[in-house]
Design a protein around this motif. Structure first.
Motif, mmCIF file in Angstrom:
data_model
loop_
_atom_site.group_PDB
_atom_site.id
_atom_site.type_symbol
_atom_site.label_atom_id
_atom_site.label_comp_id
_atom_site.label_asym_id
_atom_site.label_seq_id
_atom_site.Cartn_x
_atom_site.Cartn_y
_atom_site.Cartn_z
ATOM 1 N N GLY A 620 0.820 -1.196 0.000
ATOM 2 C CA GLY A 620 0.000 0.000 0.000
ATOM 3 C C GLY A 620 0.855 1.246 0.000
ATOM 4 N N PRO A 621 0.244 2.403 -0.220
ATOM 5 C CA PRO A 621 1.005 3.655 -0.270
ATOM 6 C C PRO A 621 1.433 4.087 1.123
ATOM 7 N N ARG A 622 2.519 4.833 1.175
ATOM 8 C CA ARG A 622 2.976 5.384 2.447
ATOM 9 C C ARG A 622 2.079 6.534 2.895
ATOM 10 N N PHE A 623 1.563 7.311 1.950
ATOM 11 C CA PHE A 623 0.663 8.426 2.250
ATOM 12 C C PHE A 623 -0.705 8.116 1.638
ATOM 13 N N GLY A 624 -1.734 8.168 2.473
ATOM 14 C CA GLY A 624 -3.073 7.876 1.980
ATOM 15 C C GLY A 624 -4.095 8.860 2.517
ATOM 16 N N TRP A 625 -5.264 8.906 1.841
ATOM 17 C CA TRP A 625 -6.346 9.793 2.279
ATOM 18 C C TRP A 625 -7.615 8.968 2.424
ATOM 19 N N THR A 626 -8.388 9.270 3.448
ATOM 20 C CA THR A 626 -9.662 8.599 3.646
ATOM 21 C C THR A 626 -10.628 9.553 4.331
ATOM 22 N N ASP A 627 -11.933 9.355 4.034
ATOM 23 C CA ASP A 627 -12.958 10.148 4.724
ATOM 24 C C ASP A 627 -13.773 9.271 5.662
ATOM 25 N N ASN A 683 13.446 14.868 9.100
ATOM 26 C CA ASN A 683 12.695 15.515 10.173
ATOM 27 C C ASN A 683 11.454 16.257 9.690
ATOM 28 N N ARG A 684 11.205 16.244 8.375
ATOM 29 C CA ARG A 684 10.117 17.087 7.865
ATOM 30 C C ARG A 684 9.493 16.462 6.628
ATOM 31 N N ILE A 685 8.161 16.496 6.581
ATOM 32 C CA ILE A 685 7.392 15.998 5.449
ATOM 33 C C ILE A 685 6.399 17.081 5.048
ATOM 34 N N VAL A 686 6.333 17.389 3.756
ATOM 35 C CA VAL A 686 5.382 18.377 3.248
ATOM 36 C C VAL A 686 4.557 17.713 2.151
ATOM 37 N N LEU A 687 3.228 17.790 2.294
ATOM 38 C CA LEU A 687 2.307 17.178 1.349
ATOM 39 C C LEU A 687 1.295 18.210 0.873
ATOM 40 N N SER A 688 0.849 18.044 -0.352
ATOM 41 C CA SER A 688 -0.259 18.831 -0.887
ATOM 42 C C SER A 688 -1.455 17.898 -1.040
ATOM 43 N N VAL A 689 -2.604 18.301 -0.487
ATOM 44 C CA VAL A 689 -3.791 17.452 -0.486
ATOM 45 C C VAL A 689 -4.935 18.203 -1.176
ATOM 46 N N ASP A 690 -5.574 17.516 -2.096
ATOM 47 C CA ASP A 690 -6.756 18.055 -2.775
ATOM 48 C C ASP A 690 -7.872 17.032 -2.616
ATOM 49 N N SER A 691 -8.882 17.347 -1.807
ATOM 50 C CA SER A 691 -9.946 16.380 -1.524
ATOM 51 C C SER A 691 -11.315 17.013 -1.717
ATOM 52 N N SER A 692 -12.287 16.155 -2.031
ATOM 53 C CA SER A 692 -13.653 16.631 -2.264
ATOM 54 C C SER A 692 -14.477 16.633 -0.988
ATOM 55 N N ALA A 693 -13.924 16.129 0.128
ATOM 56 C CA ALA A 693 -14.641 16.074 1.399
ATOM 57 C C ALA A 693 -13.645 16.161 2.544
ATOM 58 N N ASP A 694 -14.173 16.422 3.720
ATOM 59 C CA ASP A 694 -13.315 16.379 4.901
ATOM 60 C C ASP A 694 -12.785 14.960 5.076
ATOM 61 N N GLY A 695 -11.557 14.838 5.555
ATOM 62 C CA GLY A 695 -10.995 13.502 5.753
ATOM 63 C C GLY A 695 -9.701 13.548 6.536
ATOM 64 N N TRP A 696 -8.947 12.468 6.403
ATOM 65 C CA TRP A 696 -7.692 12.320 7.138
ATOM 66 C C TRP A 696 -6.578 11.890 6.193
ATOM 67 N N VAL A 697 -5.440 12.532 6.339
ATOM 68 C CA VAL A 697 -4.219 12.068 5.669
ATOM 69 C C VAL A 697 -3.530 11.089 6.616
ATOM 70 N N VAL A 698 -3.329 9.867 6.142
ATOM 71 C CA VAL A 698 -2.694 8.822 6.946
ATOM 72 C C VAL A 698 -1.262 8.637 6.455
ATOM 73 N N VAL A 699 -0.324 8.761 7.365
ATOM 74 C CA VAL A 699 1.094 8.574 7.056
ATOM 75 C C VAL A 699 1.537 7.268 7.691
ATOM 76 N N ARG A 700 1.986 6.335 6.868
ATOM 77 C CA ARG A 700 2.365 5.011 7.361
ATOM 78 C C ARG A 700 3.772 5.013 7.950
ATOM 79 N N ASP A 701 3.998 5.961 8.846
ATOM 80 C CA ASP A 701 5.217 6.044 9.648
ATOM 81 C C ASP A 701 4.830 5.888 11.112
ATOM 82 N N THR A 702 5.793 5.568 11.932
ATOM 83 C CA THR A 702 5.535 5.386 13.354
ATOM 84 C C THR A 702 5.045 6.672 14.003
ATOM 85 N N TRP A 703 3.928 6.551 14.752
ATOM 86 C CA TRP A 703 3.517 7.680 15.590
ATOM 87 C C TRP A 703 4.495 7.802 16.751
ATOM 88 N N TYR A 704 4.890 9.040 17.048
ATOM 89 C CA TYR A 704 5.834 9.255 18.146
ATOM 90 C C TYR A 704 5.671 10.684 18.635
#
Length: 772
Positions: A620-627, A683-704
């Motif tokens: 699966g992708p490292r960066f994903g979007w879901t509503d 130490n830094r990640i920058v993403l551009s997100v274009d979505s048709s609804a409110d949602g969440w960007v999921v990053v498949r990296d460790t939460w810390y």
């Protein structure tokens, strides 16, 4: 015309500092480096990756290439701020990983020499003369406890500061003015700070405990309880100040500890691993009685270095001769009776603790006394006996006098007996092929060393004098230790670490920037059966393929990401995730790996168990979007929900969030979202997100903790997602998402350290002015 004669004075400092240099001189001159085990799997890759980040203007706070991401600076054994290790960066810049590996190897004899010099300084402070200083310095600096751990750099770096800390305590107790005492206290705090920055918490803790007891005992000898408690309090204050000096390292490390798999300490079985084997007490007399992996014939239990205790035959026998001193009258003992009692008590205590599970003492302490459950390998308590016996040997050597008639006869018998034992073993062993080679070699060397030692002891000069035979005795101890430690640190050409990975292009093509996975069983087979065999350090004649092993953390040298992590500390949920994977079916393992962005797997080559292949995987992708999101009220519930979601989809559509991120489960009309990666630095990640609804960007990296997020510049929480990962809430439309690892723990620790260093600098200047 007057002539000037120059004479090199063989001072104790020269003796003891030259010894470890001689041990490593030839490999260093030939460009060979220590590599076996942790230098390859941890220390060299860590330090090289840290320098790679620094060269790019990025402070090495986070390591994104191992274990879905993990703290780097907070990794205590990296010892990023340890001053003597800072020149390693220069060597890396000049000659790459090869220069770094060579520098690491150089630091081993330099630290051993520093520890031996500290013992010489301490013995001089105690009033011991040159002969005793030489014996103690050689026994500690060249003893098996340190030299056999040549691959464990932070352990050596930490242990060698113990004699310097004790010297600081002695200076405090003998200070003749308030100014002199304050200067001694600042120096002591600096030495403790070096100990804390060296990178090994276990050895540092044992050293601090020893030093605290030393302060109590030496204070008692000078003024009973009043001075004893005063010395202990001052030592505690100096230690506290050292903590402030090192806060930039300690605070992030403490945060990592409580977030790691060791936050709840070791389980009993793991804590008791590497308990000292009682039979290995014979190692005080014969170092290779159970073989030596450096010669490929080790047949003892577990690892050679954990039970290595040889300090030289003469120093050990000399230490034993101090036992009668315990029962002398106070006047006759010349003031050393109390200290001898203390050293023998620490020797016996250290041995009893090192035995671990072999006695009921350590198990009881594990269950009832804090800190005992925080470390494994009880055998490392042997640092107490090794250090104490080294000092006792110096006391005895200083007071050794010509033996009487009976003593000379006994020494003659020992000389002949040793020669007979060596000759008999050499003659009989060919006819007994079932006898281990290590045992044969050990007995022969023991016989020869015993014979030579007794011969020299019979001719030693009177008490306190060094003389010709005193120098011969020192040389004999040195030769004995050089022979004993000659093979325990195998080396390979430094250029091995500079050669590029032969399959790097294949790795890049197959993985396509995604993470690489190696099954734990495959990893273990490669690391400890094919390459790093505990019974045989030699393993092979050709080590050129070491860079192609494809095990963590060698990937840091090539810059490709892996799911796996070989660090001693890893985030607790990452460790729990992998533990659950190990007990699951292959289908579920691949489902979890899909979520972890594992795009390739390392497998053993059927044609050769020493080689590997790269196999692509569906991922699966490292960066994903879901509503679609679902709430979990605990970590276990989150894991169960993620696990259940596999029943409906290979890639679950709904993200599982924890805490107060949601009031209830949300499943709105299906929207669409596109993510563009603009920047991906450690130490830094920058993403551009274009979505048709409110949602969440999921990053498949460790939460810390320490990761902070902003949407269009406005701070927003970083949420726990799918048990292990992180997510950011994003409204509909086009937005810029910035995630940065900027932990408050490091910022706080850095300011505390800077203020403390400024304070100690100003205090030192002020005290110098007063002393003038």
């Amino acid at each position: 015309m007057a002539s000037t004669r120059y004479r090199i004075q063989l001072t104790p400092a020269l003796w003891v500092s030259a010894a470890p240099i001689l041990l490593f001189l030839l490999p260093l001159l030939r460009g060979r480096v220590i590599f076996w085990g942790l230098p390859t799997l941890q220390f060299i890759p860590w330090r090289h990756y840290a320098w790679t980040m620094l060269r790019e203007g990025i402070f090495p706070l986070w390591n994104p290439l191992n274990g879905l991401g993990a703290p780097l600076l907070a990794n205590y054994q990296l010892a990023l701020f340890y001053p003597p290790s800072l020149p390693l960066f220069l060597l890396d810049e000049l000659w790459g990983p090869a220069g770094l590996a060579w520098g690491f190897t150089l630091l081993v004899p330099l630290h051993l020499a520093w520890g031996a010099l500290g013992v010489v300084r301490l013995m001089r402070q105690l009033g011991v003369r040159q002969r005793g200083q030489i014996v103690s310095g050689l026994a500690f600096g060249m003893g098996g406890y340190l030299v056999a751990r040549g691959s464990f750099y932070p352990m050596i770096w930490a242990a060698v500061w113990l004699p310097w800390i004790l010297t600081g305590i002695e200076r405090l107790l003998t200070s003749k003015s308030k100014v002199e005492g304050m200067r001694a206290g600042l120096r002591l705090a600096l030495h403790i700070a070096m100990l804390l920055l060296a990178g090994h918490a276990q050895v540092a803790w044992y050293a601090l405990l020893f030093a605290g007891l030393w302060a109590l005992v030496r204070g008692w000898q000078r003024g009973r309880w009043k001075i004893s408690l005063s010395a202990a309090v001052i030592f505690a204050i100096c230690s506290g100040f050292a903590v402030l000096l090192t806060a930039a390292q300690l605070i992030p490390t403490f945060e990592y500890l409580i977030q790691s798999q060791r936050a709840l300490a070791y389980d009993y079985a793991t804590a008791m691993v590497y308990s000292f084997s009682p039979l290995r007490l014979l190692g005080f007399l014969i170092p290779d009685l159970f073989g030596n992996p450096g010669y490929g014939d080790f047949y003892g239990y577990a690892t050679y270095w954990e039970d290595a205790v040889y300090i030289g035959l003469i120093p050990f026998i000399l230490a034993l001769t101090t036992i009668p001193l315990l029962f002398w009258k106070k006047v006759q003992s010349d003031g050393f009776r109390g200290l001898t009692w203390f050293l023998w008590l620490t020797t016996i205590s250290g041995i009893m603790l090192a035995l671990g599970s072999n006695t009921p003492i350590y198990p009881w302490l594990y269950r009832n006394i804090p800190t005992f459950e925080m470390f494994q390998a009880p055998a490392r308590w042997m640092v107490w006996p090794i250090f104490s016996l080294a000092l006792l040997a110096g006391f005895a050597a200083d007071r050794w006098s010509q033996p009487g008639q009976k003593g000379r006869v006994a020494l003659n018998l020992i000389s002949f007996g040793g020669l007979i034992l060596a000759a008999a073993t050499a003659l009989v062993s060919p006819g007994l092929p079932q006898v281990e080679n290590g045992l044969v070699r050990g007995l022969i060397l023991f016989g020869l060393v015993a014979a030579g030692s007794a011969f020299i002891a019979r001719r030693m000069p009177t008490e306190g004098r060094l003389g010709v035979w005193g120098y011969i005795a020192g040389a004999w101890i040195l030769v004995d230790l050089l022979v004993a430690q000659a093979a325990v640190n195998p080396t390979i050409p430094a250029r091995t670490f500079t050669v590029s990975h032969s399959k790097i292009e294949q790795i890049i093509n197959v993985s396509d920037g995604r993470r690489i996975w190696i099954d734990p069983e495959t990893e273990y087979e490669l690391e400890f059966n094919q390459w790093f065999n505990f019974k045989d350090f030699r393993g092979r004649d050709d080590w050129s393929g070491l860079r192609d092993v494809l095990v963590p953390n060698l990937n840091l040298l090539d810059g490709f990401p892996m799911v796996n992590n070989f660090d001693p500390l890893v985030p607790e949920r990452y460790a729990a995730w992998l533990d659950r994977m190990e007990g699951s079916s292959a289908d579920y393992v691949h489902l979890w790996l899909y979520l972890m962005n594992a795009g390739a797997e390392i497998t053993l080559d059927p044609a050769s168990m020493q080689k590997t292949s790269i196999v692509p995987m569906n991922t699966g992708p490292r960066f994903g979007w879901t509503d679609c999101a679902e709430l979990a009220r605990s970590a276990d519930e989150a894991f169960d929900l993620v696990n259940k979601s596999f029943m409906w989809s290979y890639a679950p559509a709904c993200v599982i969030l924890e805490g107060n991120a949601l009031k209830d489960s949300i499943d709105i009309d299906r929207g669409q979202g596109n993510i563009t990666q603009l920047l991906d630095s450690p130490n830094r990640i920058v993403l551009s997100v274009d979505s048709s609804a409110d949602g969440w960007v999921v990053v498949r990296d460790t939460w810390y903790p320490g990761w902070k997020a902003a949407v269009d510049g406005h701070p927003t929480p970083v949420l726990r997602a799918d048990y292990l990962f992180k997510a950011v809430k994003v409204p509909a439309g086009m937005h810029l998402i910035e995630l940065e690892y900027n932990p408050d723990s490091f910022a706080t620790g850095l300011w505390v350290s800077l203020v403390s260093w400024v304070f100690i600098g100003l205090a030192w200047l002020r005290l110098r002015q007063k002393s003038k």
